[in-house]
Design a protein around this motif. Structure first.
Motif: not given
Length: 213
Positions: A17-28, A35-40, A206-209
């Protein structure tokens, strides 16, 4: 599943369900935005590469019946090796044909304005040796740095100074190793590509986190 989780069937439904709604993609993507806001995130040097995994239960019926060759994952990475975008396919198309489609998957949100999408330069291996691809990316303000194949005698865009950046392609292998730590990605057991994509977005999350902590 751990005892504190809901039943396996409920967890499976939520995953889909959350894949269909784009939850996982948006969280990532939101983590990447932080990270981009911090210039990383390094936009002046990104890496493009592909990886394969066998598909035990074949591809989605809409792509190919059970017994398909497998999936192909194509990723854009930044200088630290964090995945910026991913394009998954059930079959094994050529690398050049998916380069621009993968670029379109890079959409790092910002507080104001449109999502950030365009790196300054991309480093890739010989599989992406294509002058038409170089020219199309150049029109978008992106420089492609990829060694020419040995049988390519034209070498119109070859520059030894720029190719020195190719020595940093070990970053690609390191990120492959990070993804390899997620056993669900090594072999695709899911019949639907969308389900496999959900696990892939979770791995990228998880890699980004880890980089945020």
């Amino acid at each position: 599943m751990p005892d504190e989780f809901a039943s396996p069937s409920t967890c499976w439904r939520r995953l889909k369900q959350w894949e269909d709604e784009g939850v996982w993609l948006q969280a990532w993507r939101r983590l990447l935005g932080a990270l981009d806001e911090e210039g990383l995130l390094k936009w002046d040097e990104t890496f493009l590469d592909g990886s394969f995994a066998p598909a035990k239960k074949g591809a989605s019926r809409s792509v190919k019946p059970s017994g398909a060759r497998g999936r192909s994952g194509w990723y854009w990475w930044n200088g630290q090796g964090l995945p910026l975008g991913v394009r998954l396919e059930s079959a094994s198309p050529s690398e050049v044909t998916l380069a621009e489609a993968t670029l379109d998957e890079v959409r790092v949100p910002r507080r104001k304005g449109r999502p950030r999408q365009k790196p300054e330069r991309v480093i890739a291996d010989r599989g992406y040796d294509s002058d038409p691809l170089r020219q199309r990316l150049q029109k978008r303000g992106i420089e492609l740095i990829a060694p020419y194949r040995k049988n390519n005698r034209g070498r119109r865009y070859e520059d030894g100074r720029k190719l020195r950046r190719y020595k940093r392609s070990w970053i690609v292998e390191r990120t492959n190793a990070w993804l390899g730590q997620f056993r669900r990605l090594l072999v695709r057991h899911e019949h639907l590509l969308s389900t496999y994509r959900a696990f892939f977005y979770l791995a990228c999350f998880w890699i980004t986190l880890r980089h945020c902590l």
